[in-house]
Scaffold this motif. Structure first.
Motif, mmCIF file in Angstrom:
data_model
loop_
_atom_site.group_PDB
_atom_site.id
_atom_site.type_symbol
_atom_site.label_atom_id
_atom_site.label_comp_id
_atom_site.label_asym_id
_atom_site.label_seq_id
_atom_site.Cartn_x
_atom_site.Cartn_y
_atom_site.Cartn_z
ATOM 1 N N LYS A 56 0.995 -1.181 0.112
ATOM 2 C CA LYS A 56 0.186 0.052 -0.084
ATOM 3 C C LYS A 56 0.844 1.214 0.052
ATOM 4 C CE LYS A 56 -3.128 2.416 3.188
ATOM 5 N NZ LYS A 56 -2.128 3.017 3.856
ATOM 6 N N GLU A 74 -9.382 1.938 -1.910
ATOM 7 C CA GLU A 74 -10.277 0.770 -1.737
ATOM 8 C C GLU A 74 -10.238 0.184 -3.092
ATOM 9 O OE1 GLU A 74 -10.752 3.967 -1.223
ATOM 10 O OE2 GLU A 74 -11.006 4.256 1.000
ATOM 11 N N LYS A 75 -10.328 0.599 -4.091
ATOM 12 C CA LYS A 75 -10.111 -0.179 -5.497
ATOM 13 C C LYS A 75 -9.067 -1.119 -5.638
ATOM 14 C CE LYS A 75 -12.173 1.633 -9.275
ATOM 15 N NZ LYS A 75 -12.340 2.347 -10.353
ATOM 16 N N LYS A 79 -8.996 -1.787 1.368
ATOM 17 C CA LYS A 79 -10.176 -1.183 2.108
ATOM 18 C C LYS A 79 -9.964 -1.456 3.620
ATOM 19 C CE LYS A 79 -15.146 -0.751 2.214
ATOM 20 N NZ LYS A 79 -16.209 -1.035 1.663
ATOM 21 N N ASP A 80 -9.559 -2.589 3.992
ATOM 22 C CA ASP A 80 -9.493 -3.154 5.368
ATOM 23 C C ASP A 80 -8.179 -2.139 6.015
ATOM 24 O OD1 ASP A 80 -7.759 -4.638 3.499
ATOM 25 O OD2 ASP A 80 -7.037 -5.982 5.147
ATOM 26 N N MET A 82 -7.539 1.105 5.414
ATOM 27 C CA MET A 82 -7.677 2.468 5.467
ATOM 28 C C MET A 82 -8.299 2.954 6.915
ATOM 29 S SD MET A 82 -7.194 3.129 2.244
ATOM 30 C CE MET A 82 -7.574 4.698 2.641
#
Length: 95
Positions: A56, A74-75, A79-80, A82
Motif C-alpha cells: 500500500k 479501496e479499489k 479497504k481493510d 484504511m
C-alpha cells in the motif's frame, strides 16, 4: 490433398491493459518503498498477504509521484487498511 489453413479469418487485435501502462521509476523516487516491500516478501517466502501495508505504501508513493494514475486505495484492495472515518461521537467530543 492439401488443406489450406486460413489464419486471416480471425485476426488478433491487441488491446491495452485495463489500468494502462505507467512509467518506470527512473529517478528512484519510490525505490526505498520498493526495497522495503521486496525485503518483506523475501522474509515471508513471497507471501504477499503478509506485506500488504508495504505494498500500500509503495503504491501510494507511485501515485504521489505521478508514476501511476491516482486510484482510490479501496479499489486497489486496501479497504481493510484504511483509517475509518471519524464517528459522530468523535466529532461531538471535540471542542
Amino acid at each position: 490433398m492439401s488443406t489450406a489453413m486460413n489464419f486471416g479469418s480471425k485476426s488478433f487485435k491487441p488491446r491495452p491493459p485495463d489500468k494502462g501502462s505507467f512509467p518506470l521509476d527512473h529517478f528512484g523516487e519510490c525505490k526505498a518503498f520498493k526495497d522495503i516491500f521486496m525485503k518483506c516478501l523475501r522474509e515471508n517466502s513471497f507471501d504477499n498477504s503478509k506485506c500488504r501495508l508495504q505494498s500500500k505504501e509503495y503504491l501510494e508513493c507511485r501515485m504521489d509521484n505521478q508514476l501511476m494514475a491516482r486510484e482510490p486505495l479501496e479499489k486497489l484492495g486496501f479497504k481493510d487498511l484504511m483509517d475509518p472515518p471519524p464517528s459522530q461521537a468523535d466529532r461531538d467530543a471535540k471542542p
